[in-house]
Design a protein around this motif. Sequence first.
Motif, short mmCIF file in Angstrom:
data_model
loop_
_atom_site.label_atom_id
_atom_site.label_comp_id
_atom_site.label_asym_id
_atom_site.label_seq_id
_atom_site.Cartn_x
_atom_site.Cartn_y
_atom_site.Cartn_z
N PHE A 1 -14.42 11.88 -14.42
CA PHE A 1 -15.21 12.90 -13.53
C PHE A 1 -14.90 12.52 -11.88
N PRO A 2 -13.70 13.17 -11.63
CA PRO A 2 -12.87 12.72 -10.27
C PRO A 2 -14.04 13.40 -9.29
N SER A 3 -14.36 14.59 -9.60
CA SER A 3 -15.31 15.12 -8.55
C SER A 3 -16.80 14.73 -8.35
N VAL A 4 -17.16 14.28 -9.20
CA VAL A 4 -18.39 13.18 -9.11
C VAL A 4 -18.22 11.95 -8.28
N MET A 5 -17.02 11.25 -8.93
CA MET A 5 -17.03 9.93 -8.14
C MET A 5 -16.40 9.80 -7.01
N GLY A 6 -15.74 10.91 -6.33
CA GLY A 6 -15.19 10.72 -4.97
C GLY A 6 -14.96 12.14 -4.38
N GLY A 7 -14.85 13.13 -5.06
CA GLY A 7 -14.42 14.66 -4.82
C GLY A 7 -12.88 14.86 -4.64
N LYS A 8 -12.00 13.78 -4.98
CA LYS A 8 -10.70 13.80 -4.94
C LYS A 8 -9.98 13.10 -6.27
N PRO A 9 -8.87 13.76 -6.56
CA PRO A 9 -8.02 13.21 -7.67
C PRO A 9 -7.81 11.77 -7.38
N PRO A 10 -7.80 10.97 -8.33
CA PRO A 10 -6.92 9.39 -8.06
C PRO A 10 -5.67 9.74 -8.19
N PRO A 11 -5.01 8.68 -7.67
CA PRO A 11 -3.37 8.42 -7.65
C PRO A 11 -3.07 8.45 -9.25
N PRO A 12 -1.69 8.42 -9.49
CA PRO A 12 -1.39 8.24 -11.08
C PRO A 12 -1.98 7.18 -11.91
N LEU A 13 -2.43 7.42 -12.87
CA LEU A 13 -3.30 6.41 -13.87
C LEU A 13 -2.19 4.98 -13.94
N TRP A 14 -0.95 5.03 -14.03
CA TRP A 14 0.04 4.01 -14.25
C TRP A 14 -0.15 2.95 -13.15
N THR A 15 -0.36 3.58 -11.69
CA THR A 15 -0.09 2.84 -10.61
C THR A 15 -1.50 1.79 -10.95
N PHE A 16 -2.63 2.22 -11.47
CA PHE A 16 -3.86 1.35 -11.66
C PHE A 16 -3.63 0.27 -12.91
N LEU A 17 -3.16 0.93 -13.84
CA LEU A 17 -2.75 0.29 -14.94
C LEU A 17 -1.79 -1.31 -14.77
N THR A 18 -0.67 -1.05 -13.81
CA THR A 18 0.24 -1.92 -13.16
C THR A 18 -0.33 -2.44 -12.15
N PHE A 19 -1.24 -2.47 -11.52
CA PHE A 19 -1.93 -3.03 -10.48
C PHE A 19 -0.86 -2.85 -9.35
N THR A 20 -0.48 -1.63 -9.28
CA THR A 20 0.39 -1.32 -7.89
C THR A 20 0.09 -0.16 -7.01
N GLN A 21 -1.19 0.14 -7.52
CA GLN A 21 -1.83 1.33 -6.60
C GLN A 21 -1.81 1.15 -4.90
N ASN A 22 -1.72 0.05 -4.77
CA ASN A 22 -1.69 -0.51 -3.17
C ASN A 22 -0.41 -0.24 -2.54
N TYR A 23 0.62 0.14 -3.42
CA TYR A 23 1.85 0.17 -2.75
C TYR A 23 1.80 1.66 -2.17
N GLN A 24 1.99 1.90 -0.71
CA GLN A 24 1.94 2.99 0.07
C GLN A 24 0.82 3.94 -0.20
N LEU A 25 -0.19 3.01 -0.33
CA LEU A 25 -1.54 3.89 -0.65
C LEU A 25 -2.07 4.43 0.67
N GLN A 26 -2.58 5.63 0.82
CA GLN A 26 -3.09 6.21 1.85
C GLN A 26 -4.61 6.09 2.01
N PRO A 27 -5.16 5.96 3.37
CA PRO A 27 -6.56 5.65 3.31
C PRO A 27 -7.21 7.13 2.99
N GLY A 28 -8.62 6.76 2.28
CA GLY A 28 -9.41 8.01 1.84
C GLY A 28 -8.88 8.54 0.38
N THR A 29 -8.18 7.95 -0.18
CA THR A 29 -7.72 8.21 -1.60
C THR A 29 -8.90 7.69 -2.66
N ALA A 30 -8.96 8.41 -3.63
CA ALA A 30 -10.08 8.02 -4.58
C ALA A 30 -9.78 6.62 -5.36
#
Length: 382
Positions: free
Chosen positions: A98-127
């Motif tokens: 539910f990306p539009s419900v949760m924050g209105g923006k698509p989140p970064p690629p799933l693999w970055t969350f599953l590998t806990f590397t989502q903080n690498y080069q993360l842009q402010p305001g990202t879902a």
Amino acid sequence: MHPHRSNGLDNLRALAIALVFMYHYMVFVSGEATFGWASSVGWVGVDLFFVLSGYLIGNQLFSGLVARRDLSLPRFYARRALRTWPVFWLVLAAYFIFPSVMGGKPPPPLWTFLTFTQNYQLQPGTAFSHAWSLCIEEQFYLVLPLVVLLAVKVGSRRIQAWLLLLALLAFGITARWVLWSEYGLEAGGKGDGYYPNVYYATLGRFDEFLPGIAVALVKNYHPLLWQRLLARGAALFAVGLVSVLAILYGVLFHYYIDDYGYPFFMSVFGYSLVAMAFSLLVASALSPHSPLQRIKIPGANSLALWSYSIYLTHKPVGFILKGYLAPYALSQPVLVVVITAASIALGAVLYRLIELPFMQLRDHGVPSLFRPAPVYPHAQKT
């Protein structure tokens, strides 16, 4: 209150989630400092979480090693996974379904969350951007037991442990110095790279776990010094409080300057100083003489228990309710109460339905991060 929990540490954990909530409310809901100066400096609540994690995980490891127990990496990682992953995966699934419900923006690629590397080069305001801190925590949980096991293998002594902490602290400060020189100032648009390369970056924030680890080292390997500190818990609290207020003053007025950027001192040394100041409060919270331990703040223990789920979900709760309630033109105080109550309630439900069952499963299936002590049969009489 749960029998094995520390009232002092729960008070600090409740403070941490309150600070983060006030900051995010300003950024994602109201657009103004709704809670005054606490909104502006509230991001340091994450730093307090880092210090608490450094102490809690360090204390678990060191207390077992002092008792000459055998650390098991599979047990350690299994216990951490059962503690942090289930509710994280649930919230993560909601962001992708539910990306539009949760924050209105698509989140970064799933693999970055599953590998806990989502903080690498993360842009402010990202879902789901606030998961950056969880990434650094999980990276910390991955590395610390490996370092501890290596130290045990090579027979490191206390002085070597302290030298390693100082070396890592110096490395963290040096890394921020280099990164600040590239991204710290607004000239030429370089300031746009500050959050991806400093604020969210592992190199920019890892050293904030070190003061918490230092508290655990003193507790377990310097027992006489630790007892002296505990006996002066009230004084330690006073010093810690003054230190925290002093560094928060610097954060409030000198963290960022319009049209200039991020000043050198606060960027290079400020994060470390924030963590050091909070570590004094963490140490004092363990003393029976400290106000943090003695004062029972109504609801703080529950807020501490629910803080992880609240952290993961309070931003989408604010986003959803802000949009849903907009037609009703509620006053700001009423909106604050509604969003705060909803965030706490959802955190409590997720703790009860997700976190607690998996913690019970963990404690039943993997009761310790150390291997069971060998059982020797009694010598037969001859």
